[in-house]
Design a protein around this motif. Structure first.
Motif, mmCIF file in Angstrom:
data_model
loop_
_atom_site.group_PDB
_atom_site.id
_atom_site.type_symbol
_atom_site.label_atom_id
_atom_site.label_comp_id
_atom_site.label_asym_id
_atom_site.label_seq_id
_atom_site.Cartn_x
_atom_site.Cartn_y
_atom_site.Cartn_z
ATOM 1 N N CYS A 226 0.836 -1.205 0.000
ATOM 2 C CA CYS A 226 0.000 0.000 0.000
ATOM 3 C C CYS A 226 0.870 1.255 0.000
ATOM 4 O O CYS A 226 0.623 2.208 -0.748
ATOM 5 C CB CYS A 226 -0.930 -0.030 1.213
ATOM 6 S SG CYS A 226 -2.056 1.364 1.336
ATOM 7 N N VAL B 53 -3.943 3.754 6.901
ATOM 8 C CA VAL B 53 -4.634 2.838 5.981
ATOM 9 C C VAL B 53 -3.942 1.483 5.987
ATOM 10 O O VAL B 53 -4.598 0.430 5.994
ATOM 11 C CB VAL B 53 -4.687 3.430 4.557
ATOM 12 C CG1 VAL B 53 -5.163 2.384 3.558
ATOM 13 C CG2 VAL B 53 -5.607 4.643 4.521
ATOM 14 N N ALA C 21 -5.001 -0.355 8.968
ATOM 15 C CA ALA C 21 -6.361 -0.865 8.787
ATOM 16 C C ALA C 21 -6.358 -2.151 7.965
ATOM 17 O O ALA C 21 -7.081 -3.107 8.269
ATOM 18 C CB ALA C 21 -7.235 0.198 8.119
ATOM 19 N N ASP D 214 -12.428 -0.852 9.953
ATOM 20 C CA ASP D 214 -13.300 0.226 9.466
ATOM 21 C C ASP D 214 -13.093 1.507 10.275
ATOM 22 O O ASP D 214 -13.056 2.616 9.731
ATOM 23 C CB ASP D 214 -14.765 -0.194 9.570
ATOM 24 C CG ASP D 214 -15.217 -1.030 8.385
ATOM 25 O OD1 ASP D 214 -14.388 -1.309 7.498
ATOM 26 O OD2 ASP D 214 -16.406 -1.400 8.353
ATOM 27 N N LEU E 296 -9.889 3.184 9.229
ATOM 28 C CA LEU E 296 -10.033 3.852 7.935
ATOM 29 C C LEU E 296 -10.784 5.166 8.066
ATOM 30 O O LEU E 296 -10.491 6.133 7.354
ATOM 31 C CB LEU E 296 -10.779 2.937 6.953
ATOM 32 C CG LEU E 296 -9.969 1.920 6.177
ATOM 33 C CD1 LEU E 296 -10.888 1.078 5.312
ATOM 34 C CD2 LEU E 296 -8.923 2.603 5.302
ATOM 35 N N SER E 297 -11.743 5.206 8.963
ATOM 36 C CA SER E 297 -12.569 6.407 9.100
ATOM 37 C C SER E 297 -11.787 7.595 9.627
ATOM 38 O O SER E 297 -12.232 8.743 9.489
ATOM 39 C CB SER E 297 -13.765 6.123 10.019
ATOM 40 O OG SER E 297 -13.353 5.979 11.370
ATOM 41 N N ALA F 295 -8.419 7.943 8.827
ATOM 42 C CA ALA F 295 -7.154 7.952 8.090
ATOM 43 C C ALA F 295 -6.869 9.261 7.377
ATOM 44 O O ALA F 295 -5.714 9.579 7.102
ATOM 45 C CB ALA F 295 -7.132 6.809 7.070
ATOM 46 N N MET G 112 -9.435 9.573 -0.627
ATOM 47 C CA MET G 112 -9.872 8.693 0.455
ATOM 48 C C MET G 112 -11.131 7.941 0.065
ATOM 49 O O MET G 112 -11.279 6.749 0.369
ATOM 50 C CB MET G 112 -10.120 9.527 1.721
ATOM 51 C CG MET G 112 -10.286 8.692 2.987
ATOM 52 S SD MET G 112 -8.794 7.776 3.411
ATOM 53 C CE MET G 112 -9.467 6.171 3.782
ATOM 54 N N TRP H 117 -11.533 3.912 -0.113
ATOM 55 C CA TRP H 117 -12.614 3.189 0.571
ATOM 56 C C TRP H 117 -13.299 2.227 -0.390
ATOM 57 O O TRP H 117 -13.600 1.080 -0.035
ATOM 58 C CB TRP H 117 -13.649 4.181 1.104
ATOM 59 C CG TRP H 117 -13.541 4.499 2.563
ATOM 60 C CD1 TRP H 117 -13.101 5.655 3.121
ATOM 61 C CD2 TRP H 117 -13.904 3.648 3.663
ATOM 62 N NE1 TRP H 117 -13.172 5.588 4.487
ATOM 63 C CE2 TRP H 117 -13.655 4.369 4.846
ATOM 64 C CE3 TRP H 117 -14.401 2.349 3.750
ATOM 65 C CZ2 TRP H 117 -13.882 3.842 6.107
ATOM 66 C CZ3 TRP H 117 -14.639 1.814 5.009
ATOM 67 C CH2 TRP H 117 -14.379 2.554 6.172
ATOM 68 N N PHE I 238 -11.178 -0.704 -0.967
ATOM 69 C CA PHE I 238 -11.168 -1.529 0.243
ATOM 70 C C PHE I 238 -12.430 -2.390 0.319
ATOM 71 O O PHE I 238 -12.373 -3.582 0.641
ATOM 72 C CB PHE I 238 -11.046 -0.624 1.471
ATOM 73 C CG PHE I 238 -10.851 -1.356 2.767
ATOM 74 C CD1 PHE I 238 -9.586 -1.780 3.152
ATOM 75 C CD2 PHE I 238 -11.917 -1.617 3.611
ATOM 76 C CE1 PHE I 238 -9.390 -2.454 4.356
ATOM 77 C CE2 PHE I 238 -11.740 -2.288 4.814
ATOM 78 C CZ PHE I 238 -10.477 -2.710 5.187
#
Length: 358
Positions: free
Chosen positions: A64, A84, A87, A147, A150-151, A153, A160, A164, A167
């Motif tokens: 990533c 991320v 996550a 999750d 990620l929220s 990040a 973003m 998502w 993901f």
């Protein structure tokens, strides 16, 4: 200039990214203790924390990161891509916990799996059913935490939002791949094409393609670059899983962290096994049918199965498939318009992923 000199700064960056992901995971888990004052629940949380921070090669966060770097992400702060990556690792931890329950695995990373640890504790409710049920809950918790990570990040910008979406695609794909995997075992479907489909969805997209694309999307990569990441990531991810299938039968348990008879005992329908069945004749085929998937498989009969796999040419064939896919991935990478250091890092990672030296 020697290869060692070229690789050194890249290796340092990879090691630093892993440490930062580990630190991010540890900080997140420390901030999420058990919400009830119950000793048994707290012990479950402890086991999950230990599993998340106590092992793993951080392959997906690393890919990533280099997907993000390849898309020019390093002009901005690193914190979003590290979060991320953490996550991704939390989601992966949950998936592994569930995978171990489905496979009935005893060991993961050289230690008892979470469901086995929970079943064997003398000072808690014991038994296989409890261990499996509790592990399923802990795996789901890790995925819910993914999750949550990620929220936080980054800002709700287009990068973003694109990350998502990828993901979410990744999660649907890997679940589908896992479903096909258990279906193949239940139906005793050992065909190579079905096995390759499992490889693509359970591993190639999940382990390499999507993490690269998620990092790229986070940095604002255009569709052409995301497609280039796919052309590189899919064959590399397939090579990675084909190597894993070989190690699952011929590997060193002190390196792989799992008993070398597990895949044979569980009856995994891998490309390696599919090729062995397709090529076996007479007594060879009888041995495969008798012992592959037998829960009572011992080391003597496992050695006989390995001999069949070698003698039929299945092992050599899968090795050739790995080489072909690595060549395809590197050819795609040469055509990929990314900064030279990102290209060098992905080249290095391609070799390390398919030879398990990470």
């Amino acid at each position: 200039m020697t290869a060692e000199v070229v690789e050194t700064p890249i290796i340092k960056i990879i090691d630093r990214v892993r440490r930062e992901v580990d630190d991010r995971l540890a900080a997140f888990l420390d901030a999420h203790p058990a919400p009830v004052a119950d000793r048994e629940v707290a012990e479950g949380y402890r086991l999950l924390r230990e599993f998340v921070v106590g092992g793993g090669k951080r392959i997906r966060p690393t890919l990533c990161y280099w997907g993000w770097r390849g898309a020019g992400g390093d002009v901005g702060p690193e914190e979003p891509v590290i979060t991320v990556g953490a996550a991704l690792e939390l989601y992966h931890a949950g998936l592994l916990v569930h995978d171990d329950v489905m496979d009935g695995s005893e060991l993961r990373r050289g230690r008892p799996t979470i469901h086995r640890s929970l079943a064997r504790q003398e000072d808690r409710p014991v038994g296989q059913a409890f261990g499996q049920s509790a592990a399923i809950l802990l795996g789901a918790l890790a995925q819910a935490w993914a999750d949550e990570l990620l929220s936080v990040a980054g800002s709700d910008g287009p990068g973003m939002r694109a990350a998502w979406r990828l993901f979410d695609q990744m999660r649907s794909e890997v679940i589908c791949g896992q479903y096909l995997d258990i279906l193949a075992r239940a139906c005793d479907d050992g065909g190579s094409e079905r096995a390759l489909t499992v490889v693509r969805y359970k591993t190639a997209k999940y382990t390499v393609e999507r993490p690269l694309q998620i990092g790229g999307a986070l940095a604002g990569a255009d569709p052409a670059l995301l497609e280039a990441y796919s052309r590189f990531g899919l064959p590399l991810g397939e090579a990675f899983q084909l190597r894993d299938d070989i190690l699952g039968v011929f590997g060193d348990p002190s390196v792989t962290g799992k008993p070398v008879t597990d895949d044979l005992r569980e009856g995994k329908q891998t490309v390696l096994i599919a090729q062995a069945f397709a090529r076996a004749r007479g007594p060879q085929r009888e041995r495969l049918r008798a012992w592959h998937g037998d829960p009572g498989l011992d080391e003597r009969h496992a050695a006989e199965l390995r001999q069949v796999i070698v003698e039929t040419g299945a092992l050599a064939h899968v090795e050739s498939l790995i080489d072909l896919r690595v060549d395809q991935a590197l050819a795609a990478l040469r055509d990929c318009a990314i900064p030279s250091q990102a290209s060098e890092a992905l080249t290095l990672l391609a070799g390390r992923l398919t030879h398990r030296v990470l």
